[in-house]
Design an enzyme around this catalytic site. Structure first.
Site, short mmCIF file in Angstrom:
data_model
loop_
_atom_site.label_atom_id
_atom_site.label_comp_id
_atom_site.label_asym_id
_atom_site.label_seq_id
_atom_site.Cartn_x
_atom_site.Cartn_y
_atom_site.Cartn_z
CG HIS A 211 -13.39 -13.26 69.47
ND1 HIS A 211 -12.32 -12.53 69.92
CD2 HIS A 211 -13.84 -12.62 68.37
CE1 HIS A 211 -12.09 -11.38 69.04
NE2 HIS A 211 -13.23 -11.54 68.19
CG HIS B 161 -17.25 -10.59 65.06
ND1 HIS B 161 -17.35 -9.53 65.77
CD2 HIS B 161 -16.07 -11.08 65.44
CE1 HIS B 161 -16.28 -9.35 66.32
NE2 HIS B 161 -15.34 -10.02 66.23
CG HIS C 210 -12.70 -7.01 69.04
ND1 HIS C 210 -13.88 -7.33 69.57
CD2 HIS C 210 -12.19 -7.70 68.07
CE1 HIS C 210 -14.40 -8.26 68.81
NE2 HIS C 210 -13.33 -8.62 67.92
CD GLU D 117 -8.19 -7.99 65.58
OE1 GLU D 117 -8.91 -7.00 65.67
OE2 GLU D 117 -8.33 -8.71 64.76
CG ASP E 122 -12.16 -12.61 64.88
OD1 ASP E 122 -13.30 -12.03 65.11
OD2 ASP E 122 -11.13 -12.13 64.56
CG ASP E 123 -14.84 -12.21 61.64
OD1 ASP E 123 -16.40 -11.66 61.66
OD2 ASP E 123 -14.02 -11.58 62.13
#
Ligand code: ADE
Ligand code: ZN
Length: 332
Positions: free
Chosen positions: A14, A16, A194, A197, A275-276
């Site tokens: 996961h 981005h 997603h 969340e 994630d980020d």
């Protein structure tokens, strides 16, 4: 424990690519493309990264991605991330990219995918890091816009493994994208999304039953519904959990309250991901390290999480087994 985690072979499921954009590289690319960004220094950027919710973050994240114009920009962004993978013993990564963030600004789909893929090929060859791509539809945009993206992707189908669904969850339920997901599956893409969340358990149900997803990104709020948890276990779907993202976006108040251990106890197949990472204060190893400390995870639990990352990747059985054997040898 830190050393154990750092040396652990693992996969990231996961991530981005636009969320790996470190301020230093953002400045460099903004400068060479002569695009103004509303920050004077790296420090100023870092102070701006304080979020109360997902939307707070998304506003800043889309603004940052706005300096990416040329194929080389997408290459540089992806290459920087893949080098971090090699440094962290990430042996395989499944990279999400948001074509619409770029095509909406007039950047061609081809420019985006060619830059990203060239870096991925180079990483396989030079760093021994394998990767595959997940094309994510932005859920705050219309289903029609997602269809347009699907169409643009078709000449590059061989470079894309799966489709995802990201951006503002609340008010944009999975069912909004039923038709485009069905069409994407027809084209051979694996459906992921997603869900849970910020959205409630009913969004996770929809992602399962309407979009027929094969893996759940985040999934935290499935814990609201016992029957849903049972169904996820029964279908053997993994959750791509992102602990530092959850605290940064205030999905979870404190890492000590993170439901990861509870998920594992319920039989859910969890993985740890960043994630980020440029926005949430840590790459994948930092996510493992901080979560281990907060929840007092054992080496055995850490091993299980890394094993899940290979087991529930989209790799073929051969490569999966090879990576799991490598992990088991390390653990032994
Ligand atoms: N896009 C990038 N990061 C995201 C996240 N955590 N949730 C939804 N959309 C995203
Ligand atoms: Zn995400």
């Amino acid at each position: 424990m830190k050393e154990f985690i750092e040396g652990l072979p693992k996969a990231e499921l996961h991530l981005h690519i636009e969320g790996t954009f470190e301020p230093e590289l953002m400045f460099e690319i903004a400068q060479r493309n002569q695009i103004k960004i509303p920050y004077k220094s790296v420090e100023e950027i870092r102070t701006a990264y304080q979020f109360e919710c997902l939307q707070d973050f998304l506003d800043i994240y889309y603004q940052g991605a706005g300096v990416l114009i040329k194929e080389q920009d997408f290459y540089d962004l992806t290459w920087a991330y893949l080098q971090q993978c090699a440094d962290q013993n990430v042996r395989h990564t499944e990279i999400m990219f948001d074509p619409q963030t770029h095509t909406e600004r007039g950047v061609a789909f081809e420019t985006v995918i060619k830059g990203i893929s060239r870096a991925c090929n180079n990483a396989q060859e030079k760093l021994g890091v394998s990767s595959l791509l997940i094309m994510s539809y932005l859920r705050h945009l219309s289903e029609e816009a997602a269809f347009e993206t699907l169409k643009q992707s078709l000449p590059f189908k061989d470079l894309i493994t799966a489709v995802g669904l990201d951006s503002s969850e609340k008010g944009n339920p999975p069912s909004k994208f039923e038709k485009v997901f069905a069409a994407s599956v027809e084209e051979g893409y694996i459906p992921l999304a997603h869900a849970g969340e910020e959205g409630d358990a009913d969004y996770v149900w929809e992602a399962l039953d309407v979009l027929k997803i094969k893996r759940i990104d985040h999934g935290n709020n499935c814990l609201q519904d016992e029957a849903l948890v049972k169904e996820i276990v029964k279908r053997d779907l993994a959750l791509t959990v992102c602990p530092l993202s959850n605290t940064a976006l205030q999905v979870v108040k404190d890492l000590k309250d993170h439901p990861l251990k509870k998920m594992m106890a319920l039989g859910l197949k969890a993985t740890i991901n960043s994630d980020d990472p440029a926005y949430f204060g840590g790459q994948v190893n930092q996510n493992y390290i901080d979560t281990q400390a907060a929840l007092d995870l054992t080496k055995d639990e850490i091993f299980q999480l890394a094993k899940n990352s290979f087991q529930y990747s989209l790799l073929d059985t051969n490569r999966k087994e090879g990576l799991i054997a490598e992990l088991e040898a390390y653990y032994k």
